[in-house]
Design a protein around this motif. Structure first.
Motif, PDB file in Angstrom:
ATOM      1  N   GLY A 136    -141.527  37.333  48.748  1.00  0.00           N
ATOM      2  CA  GLY A 136    -140.718  37.349  47.532  1.00  0.00           C
ATOM      3  C   GLY A 136    -140.103  38.723  47.319  1.00  0.00           C
ATOM      4  O   GLY A 136    -140.639  39.739  47.794  1.00  0.00           O
ATOM      5  N   ALA A 137    -138.958  38.741  46.639  1.00  0.00           N
ATOM      6  CA  ALA A 137    -138.281  40.018  46.401  1.00  0.00           C
ATOM      7  C   ALA A 137    -137.589  40.030  45.033  1.00  0.00           C
ATOM      8  O   ALA A 137    -136.548  40.656  44.853  1.00  0.00           O
ATOM      9  N   GLY A 139    -138.099  40.416  40.594  1.00  0.00           N
ATOM     10  CA  GLY A 139    -138.545  41.502  39.728  1.00  0.00           C
ATOM     11  C   GLY A 139    -140.027  41.779  39.884  1.00  0.00           C
ATOM     12  O   GLY A 139    -140.461  42.939  39.944  1.00  0.00           O
ATOM     13  N   ASN A 160    -138.094  37.310  52.048  1.00  0.00           N
ATOM     14  CA  ASN A 160    -137.591  36.581  50.881  1.00  0.00           C
ATOM     15  C   ASN A 160    -136.566  35.552  51.328  1.00  0.00           C
ATOM     16  O   ASN A 160    -135.843  35.759  52.299  1.00  0.00           O
ATOM     17  N   ARG A 161    -136.552  34.408  50.619  1.00  0.00           N
ATOM     18  CA  ARG A 161    -135.566  33.363  50.940  1.00  0.00           C
ATOM     19  C   ARG A 161    -134.167  33.970  51.017  1.00  0.00           C
ATOM     20  O   ARG A 161    -133.424  33.727  51.965  1.00  0.00           O
ATOM     21  N   THR A 162    -133.816  34.760  50.014  1.00  0.00           N
ATOM     22  CA  THR A 162    -132.535  35.452  50.028  1.00  0.00           C
ATOM     23  C   THR A 162    -132.779  36.836  50.634  1.00  0.00           C
ATOM     24  O   THR A 162    -133.234  37.763  49.955  1.00  0.00           O
ATOM     25  N   ARG A 165    -132.002  40.444  49.064  1.00  0.00           N
ATOM     26  CA  ARG A 165    -132.831  41.066  48.014  1.00  0.00           C
ATOM     27  C   ARG A 165    -133.954  41.898  48.650  1.00  0.00           C
ATOM     28  O   ARG A 165    -134.320  42.950  48.139  1.00  0.00           O
ATOM     29  N   TRP A 182    -136.783  35.030  56.464  1.00  0.00           N
ATOM     30  CA  TRP A 182    -137.557  33.963  55.805  1.00  0.00           C
ATOM     31  C   TRP A 182    -138.114  32.966  56.833  1.00  0.00           C
ATOM     32  O   TRP A 182    -139.215  32.451  56.680  1.00  0.00           O
ATOM     33  N   SER A 200    -142.247  32.590  42.718  1.00  0.00           N
ATOM     34  CA  SER A 200    -142.737  31.705  41.653  1.00  0.00           C
ATOM     35  C   SER A 200    -143.215  30.374  42.217  1.00  0.00           C
ATOM     36  O   SER A 200    -143.608  29.486  41.462  1.00  0.00           O
ATOM     37  N   LEU A 201    -143.225  30.232  43.525  1.00  0.00           N
ATOM     38  CA  LEU A 201    -143.648  28.971  44.135  1.00  0.00           C
ATOM     39  C   LEU A 201    -145.152  28.786  43.994  1.00  0.00           C
ATOM     40  O   LEU A 201    -145.915  29.745  44.128  1.00  0.00           O
ATOM     41  N   LYS A 206    -143.688  23.424  39.926  1.00  0.00           N
ATOM     42  CA  LYS A 206    -142.812  23.844  41.027  1.00  0.00           C
ATOM     43  C   LYS A 206    -143.425  23.420  42.352  1.00  0.00           C
ATOM     44  O   LYS A 206    -144.617  23.124  42.421  1.00  0.00           O
TER      45      LYS A 206
HETATM   46  P1  ATR Z   1    -139.643  37.319  39.036  1.00  0.00           P
HETATM   47  O1  ATR Z   1    -139.133  38.381  38.133  1.00  0.00           O
HETATM   48  O2  ATR Z   1    -140.735  36.497  38.442  1.00  0.00           O
HETATM   49  O3  ATR Z   1    -139.989  37.836  40.392  1.00  0.00           O
HETATM   50  P2  ATR Z   1    -137.168  36.267  40.109  1.00  0.00           P
HETATM   51  O4  ATR Z   1    -136.553  37.619  40.084  1.00  0.00           O
HETATM   52  O5  ATR Z   1    -136.349  35.102  39.691  1.00  0.00           O
HETATM   53  O6  ATR Z   1    -138.450  36.237  39.178  1.00  0.00           O
HETATM   54  O7  ATR Z   1    -137.772  36.010  41.585  1.00  0.00           O
HETATM   55  C1  ATR Z   1    -138.357  34.826  41.950  1.00  0.00           C
HETATM   56  C2  ATR Z   1    -138.825  34.930  43.395  1.00  0.00           C
HETATM   57  O8  ATR Z   1    -139.261  33.624  43.835  1.00  0.00           O
HETATM   58  C3  ATR Z   1    -137.717  35.332  44.350  1.00  0.00           C
HETATM   59  O9  ATR Z   1    -138.295  36.014  45.442  1.00  0.00           O
HETATM   60  C4  ATR Z   1    -137.160  33.976  44.775  1.00  0.00           C
HETATM   61  O10 ATR Z   1    -136.441  33.988  45.986  1.00  0.00           O
HETATM   62  P3  ATR Z   1    -134.846  34.223  45.942  1.00  0.00           P
HETATM   63  O11 ATR Z   1    -134.650  35.700  45.760  1.00  0.00           O
HETATM   64  O12 ATR Z   1    -134.344  33.727  47.257  1.00  0.00           O
HETATM   65  O13 ATR Z   1    -134.332  33.418  44.769  1.00  0.00           O
HETATM   66  C5  ATR Z   1    -138.447  33.217  44.947  1.00  0.00           C
HETATM   67  N1  ATR Z   1    -138.217  31.761  44.915  1.00  0.00           N
HETATM   68  C6  ATR Z   1    -137.997  31.001  43.829  1.00  0.00           C
HETATM   69  N2  ATR Z   1    -137.836  29.704  44.188  1.00  0.00           N
HETATM   70  C7  ATR Z   1    -137.928  29.664  45.562  1.00  0.00           C
HETATM   71  C8  ATR Z   1    -137.862  28.633  46.534  1.00  0.00           C
HETATM   72  N3  ATR Z   1    -137.645  27.346  46.197  1.00  0.00           N
HETATM   73  N4  ATR Z   1    -138.014  28.967  47.836  1.00  0.00           N
HETATM   74  C9  ATR Z   1    -138.242  30.248  48.204  1.00  0.00           C
HETATM   75  N5  ATR Z   1    -138.325  31.279  47.317  1.00  0.00           N
HETATM   76  C10 ATR Z   1    -138.166  30.994  46.010  1.00  0.00           C
END
Ligand code: ATR
Length: 280
Positions: A136-137, A139, A160-162, A165, A182, A200-201, A206
């Motif tokens: 994850g990447a 906040g 991270n998926r994206t 970030r 990823w 948040s997975l 979710k």
């Molecule tokens: P927070 O502040 O709680 O970290 P956020 O900035 O929205 O919230 O980040 C959520 C994290 O969960 C991100 O790493 C997000 O990946 P993306 O940057 O690609 O969005 C990751 N996340 C949320 N849903 C996802 C999913 N279905 N598959 C993979 N990663 C997911």
């Protein structure tokens, strides 16, 4: 302008939108009554366009500080008079102190809470024993990365998926970071001695975090920022593989403690009773 000089029971709260489901008032309320302290901690619903105005007014209405949550954690940095290094590095604040001279001081205790939780539940954890892997990447991940580096982790892998970030975090936090694609997140776990789900997975409602976990070594410290449910599918599988697991609830409790101490004058205990309050 000085804050309200009249002696009163200190007020604090949590500023966010939506805020009705925040657990913080329950936790701080529990600590206030447990230690017999005068004071109140309330949810404060604030729209983004009203944040600056509310921050100006709260100190004059008897507030000594506040926690800040979504969607204001980044914006408060530009509104505070002083910002701690760690909050500036993370790019967000979660704890405000309204000083008696009227100035607003912003801090970020998320990373502190993250590390304090691990140290409490796994006292022999050694951050420099091997690479750490952060999934994850967002906040929350930024606070985790900052605190792991600060604790002495020598190599920090991030995926991270994206991907962009994760690249951004590497650009800001430096050479100890290694970005994994990823599609390679399973490989990232090989040889890691600390593994963190900072996505948040796995949160209730979710989908679970699906990561190939065959490369995980037994004894690896695995922790999850998700705490509803306490045992996420990710932690359940890690435990089945012989890893040491630490759930995410303690991070929420520990990040609250420094603010409570500043506002109400007593360091609160992060213990089973506090955990029970949050699970009710
Ligand atoms: P927070 O502040 O709680 O970290 P956020 O900035 O929205 O919230 O980040 C959520 C994290 O969960 C991100 O790493 C997000 O990946 P993306 O940057 O690609 O969005 C990751 N996340 C949320 N849903 C996802 C999913 N279905 N598959 C993979 N990663 C997911």
């Amino acid at each position: 302008m000085p804050a309200n000089p009249i002696i009163h029971a200190p007020l604090a709260g949590v500023i966010g939108m939506p805020i009705a489901y925040s657990q913080s008032p329950r936790l701080h309320g529990h600590w206030l009554s447990r230690y017999g302290l005068a004071g109140h901690y309330v949810p404060i619903p604030v729209m983004p366009e009203h944040l600056a105005e509310v921050l100006r007014v709260l100190p004059r209405a008897g507030f000594v500080g506040a926690n800040v949550t979504i969607p204001h954690k980044e914006a408060v940095l530009t509104l505070a008079d002083t910002v701690t290094d760690r909050a500036a590095l993370i790019g967000a604040a979660n704890t405000l102190i309204f000083r008696s001279d009227g100035k607003i001081h912003a801090d970020n205790t998320d990373g502190y809470g993250f590390i304090a939780n691990i140290r409490q539940k796994a006292p022999d954890w050694q951050p420099d024993a091997g690479p750490a892997a952060v999934i994850g990447a967002g906040g929350a991940a930024r606070a985790v990365v900052a605190s792991l580096l600060d604790s002495g982790v020598k190599e920090l892998r991030i995926s991270n998926r994206t991907r962009l970030r994760a690249e951004q975090i590497k650009a800001e936090f430096g050479a100890r970071l290694v970005v994994y694609d990823w599609a390679q997140v399973g490989n990232m776990l090989e040889g890691a001695t600390t593994v963190v789900n900072a996505t948040s997975l796995g949160m209730k409602g979710k989908q679970p975090l699906r990561v190939p976990m065959d490369a995980l070594s037994p004894g690896t410290l695995v922790t999850d920022l998700v705490y509803i449910p306490l045992m996420t599918p990710f932690l359940t599988e890690a435990e089945a593989r012989g890893c040491r697991i630490v759930d995410g609830l303690g991070m929420l409790l520990h990040q609250a403690a420094p603010g409570f101490e500043r506002w109400f004058g007593r360091r609160p205990d992060v213990d089973d009773e506090a955990r029970r309050i949050m699970l009710e």
